[in-house]
Write an enzyme that holds these catalytic residues in place. Sequence first.
Site, PDB file in Angstrom:
ATOM      1  N   VAL A  44       0.835  -1.204   0.000  1.00  0.00           N
ATOM      2  CA  VAL A  44       0.000   0.000   0.000  1.00  0.00           C
ATOM      3  C   VAL A  44       0.870   1.253   0.000  1.00  0.00           C
ATOM      4  O   VAL A  44       0.620   2.211  -0.753  1.00  0.00           O
ATOM      5  CB  VAL A  44      -0.971  -0.010   1.203  1.00  0.00           C
ATOM      6  CG1 VAL A  44      -1.761   1.289   1.260  1.00  0.00           C
ATOM      7  CG2 VAL A  44      -1.924  -1.199   1.115  1.00  0.00           C
ATOM      8  N   CYS A  45       1.910   1.250   0.808  1.00  0.00           N
ATOM      9  CA  CYS A  45       2.793   2.412   0.886  1.00  0.00           C
ATOM     10  C   CYS A  45       3.522   2.649  -0.428  1.00  0.00           C
ATOM     11  O   CYS A  45       3.813   3.794  -0.792  1.00  0.00           O
ATOM     12  CB  CYS A  45       3.782   2.256   2.029  1.00  0.00           C
ATOM     13  SG  CYS A  45       3.014   2.286   3.669  1.00  0.00           S
TER      14      CYS A  45
END
Length: 227
Positions: A44-45
């Site tokens: 996600v990051c």
Amino acid sequence: MSLRINDIAPDFQATTTQGPLKFHEWIGDGWAILFSHPKDFTPVCTTELGYMAKIEPEFSKRNCKLIGLSVDPVDRHQAWAKDIEETQGALPKYPIIADSDLSISKMYNMLPADEPGTSEGRTAATNATVRSVFVIGPDKKIKMMLTYPMSTGRNFDEILRALDSMQLTMESKVATPANWKQGDDVIIAPSVSDDEAKGLFPEGWTTLKPYLRMVKQPQRGGQAGSR
């Protein structure tokens, strides 16, 4: 000690992908957004850092610098940046802080002050709370804070929208309503009397309630604008 809106953002010295910096000195006389990540090479990051790389020019137009943070060393950040460019089509040009001793995460209350150890051996799950956004004004005070769970990607368009609102409302005696975006009507601040409002908004406004007066968005500089 917890941080609150309008607290001075803690100052620090850090090693980053662009070399050492002193945070307040690096901010200068503009705005800054510090956004943190629990671990390098997390999915996600990766999308978040890539998206911020794409829209960084929009923040620059608003005199706002971006700086990332992850609880890993610089060499890991640099290797991760290559993955970000490959998968997201954009290479982060903003600095990414190496918080391998956890000191900044603790300073910003993202980890307990007595958390032991370093980044060595830690997982994204043990760093789950290192996933916040801090919007910091030219006065070095925290203007907004957001914390997200690891599985939910952050909406950086919303942070850009909120920055527009904060810059407008710091400059003009207005507030922005729910879901406001650039060009929408705004609210005359309750602290402004009707007599004062006549001078500030000579084109007039719509009174829904004595405490709820809608007016066209002022242009930057405090003058009433049109849509």
